[in-house]
Design an enzyme around this catalytic site. Structure first.
Site, PDB file in Angstrom:
ATOM      1  N   HIS A 127       0.834  -1.206   0.000  1.00  0.00           N
ATOM      2  CA  HIS A 127       0.000   0.000   0.000  1.00  0.00           C
ATOM      3  C   HIS A 127       0.866   1.252   0.000  1.00  0.00           C
ATOM      4  O   HIS A 127       0.619   2.194  -0.764  1.00  0.00           O
ATOM      5  CB  HIS A 127      -0.911  -0.026   1.239  1.00  0.00           C
ATOM      6  CG  HIS A 127      -1.668   1.240   1.483  1.00  0.00           C
ATOM      7  ND1 HIS A 127      -2.984   1.425   1.077  1.00  0.00           N
ATOM      8  CD2 HIS A 127      -1.297   2.398   2.085  1.00  0.00           C
ATOM      9  CE1 HIS A 127      -3.383   2.631   1.429  1.00  0.00           C
ATOM     10  NE2 HIS A 127      -2.379   3.243   2.056  1.00  0.00           N
ATOM     11  N   GLU A 128       1.884   1.280   0.853  1.00  0.00           N
ATOM     12  CA  GLU A 128       2.741   2.479   0.946  1.00  0.00           C
ATOM     13  C   GLU A 128       3.554   2.683  -0.334  1.00  0.00           C
ATOM     14  O   GLU A 128       3.727   3.813  -0.800  1.00  0.00           O
ATOM     15  CB  GLU A 128       3.660   2.376   2.165  1.00  0.00           C
ATOM     16  CG  GLU A 128       2.946   2.265   3.502  1.00  0.00           C
ATOM     17  CD  GLU A 128       1.916   3.359   3.716  1.00  0.00           C
ATOM     18  OE1 GLU A 128       2.044   4.446   3.125  1.00  0.00           O
ATOM     19  OE2 GLU A 128       0.963   3.121   4.485  1.00  0.00           O
ATOM     20  N   HIS A 131       1.402   4.324  -2.881  1.00  0.00           N
ATOM     21  CA  HIS A 131       1.315   5.781  -2.713  1.00  0.00           C
ATOM     22  C   HIS A 131       2.484   6.471  -3.428  1.00  0.00           C
ATOM     23  O   HIS A 131       2.303   7.510  -4.072  1.00  0.00           O
ATOM     24  CB  HIS A 131       1.360   6.150  -1.227  1.00  0.00           C
ATOM     25  CG  HIS A 131       0.020   6.152  -0.556  1.00  0.00           C
ATOM     26  ND1 HIS A 131      -1.070   6.823  -1.073  1.00  0.00           N
ATOM     27  CD2 HIS A 131      -0.405   5.593   0.604  1.00  0.00           C
ATOM     28  CE1 HIS A 131      -2.108   6.668  -0.262  1.00  0.00           C
ATOM     29  NE2 HIS A 131      -1.738   5.915   0.753  1.00  0.00           N
TER      30      HIS A 131
END
Length: 275
Positions: A127-128, A131
């Protein structure tokens, strides 16, 4: 879908700025406010990795489970390896920052590695990294610049009404007051909606990076529960939107005023994904 939603929200934020500029400060006032907000947010954007890491006392690591998981994800998905930091906080959470993939940072608290399995940690770090790849820090900085410019305009109009001036003689005072109140609120709501939209996008791409959407779904359940039980202390509210789950979730915030989507909806979307 998330990209289109972000474009529409950014367009709406632009329209709010143009409308507020015309009503409160004219074209010159709107341009001045935009430049001032841009200067402040450009500095924050350019040095975000250093500022936020120092704020939360992060320590860079080049070994250990967190580093190995990030390295594995980058190698498997052909991504640029970011710097990896561990934060000393016991509340489990994580975030990414940096102006581009070549100057990116991913960070996780010590607490996150105490409650997540390796697969769940893989989902969170995916997820990071999403980003970073989606340039969400840049998008968030642009949205913050527009919202900041609208707030500047409202303050400028307030001082103009106090001290008077020729430009105010032909304006309806009630309309001015209404715009001063409503324009910043509208900008804030749109900015938060943009942040929520980017979270959905990072969830989807991060699940693909990790190879299984259930990794992240399971991690979100644990993180949400842990942050409700013991929210992170001494959180700078300006950075709350960066974390994978809101570190302010111990405070009952309406979804409309939250920088994060409801975790239940994020989990539902992830569990319905088919890779």
């Amino acid at each position: 879908m998330n990209t289109m939603r972000t474009v529409l929200l950014m367009t709406l934020l632009t329209l709010v700025l143009v409308g507020a500029g015309g009503a409160l400060g004219g074209q010159g006032g709107a341009l001045f406010a935009l430049i001032m907000a841009g200067v402040m947010n450009l500095g924050s954007y350019w040095f975000s990795d250093k500022i936020v890491i120092k704020m939360y006392r992060g320590q860079e690591v080049q070994s250990g489970q967190l580093y190995e998981v990030v390295s594995e994800l980058c190698q498997h998905n052909n991504l640029t390896m970011p710097k990896v930091y561990v934060l000393p906080q016991s509340t489990p959470n994580a975030f990414a920052t940096g102006r581009n993939p070549q100057h990116a940072v991913v960070a996780a608290t010590q607490g996150i590695m105490q409650i997540l399995s390796r697969e769940e940690l893989k989902g969170v770090m995916g997820h990071e990294l999403a980003h970073v790849q989606n340039r969400d820090i840049l998008i968030g900085s642009i949205a913050a610049t527009f919202a900041g410019a609208i707030s500047y305009l409202a303050h400028m109009a307030q001082w103009a009404m106090i001290f008077g001036g020729r430009d105010n003689e032909d304006r309806n005072p009630l309309a001015m007051i209404g715009m001063m109140i409503l324009a910043p609120i509208a900008a804030m709501l749109v900015q938060m909606a943009i942040s929520r939209s980017r979270e959905y996008g990072a969830d989807e791409k991060g699940a693909r990076f990790a190879g299984n959407p259930h990794y992240l779904a399971s991690a979100l359940r644990k993180l949400e529960l842990a942050n409700k039980r013991a929210p992170m202390t001494q959180v700078n509210e300006a950075t709350a939107h960066m974390f994978i789950v809101s570190p302010l979730s111990g405070k009952n915030m309406a979804n409309l005023f939250s920088t994060h989507p409801a975790v239940e909806e994020r989990i539902r979307r992830l569990e319905s994904m088919q890779l």
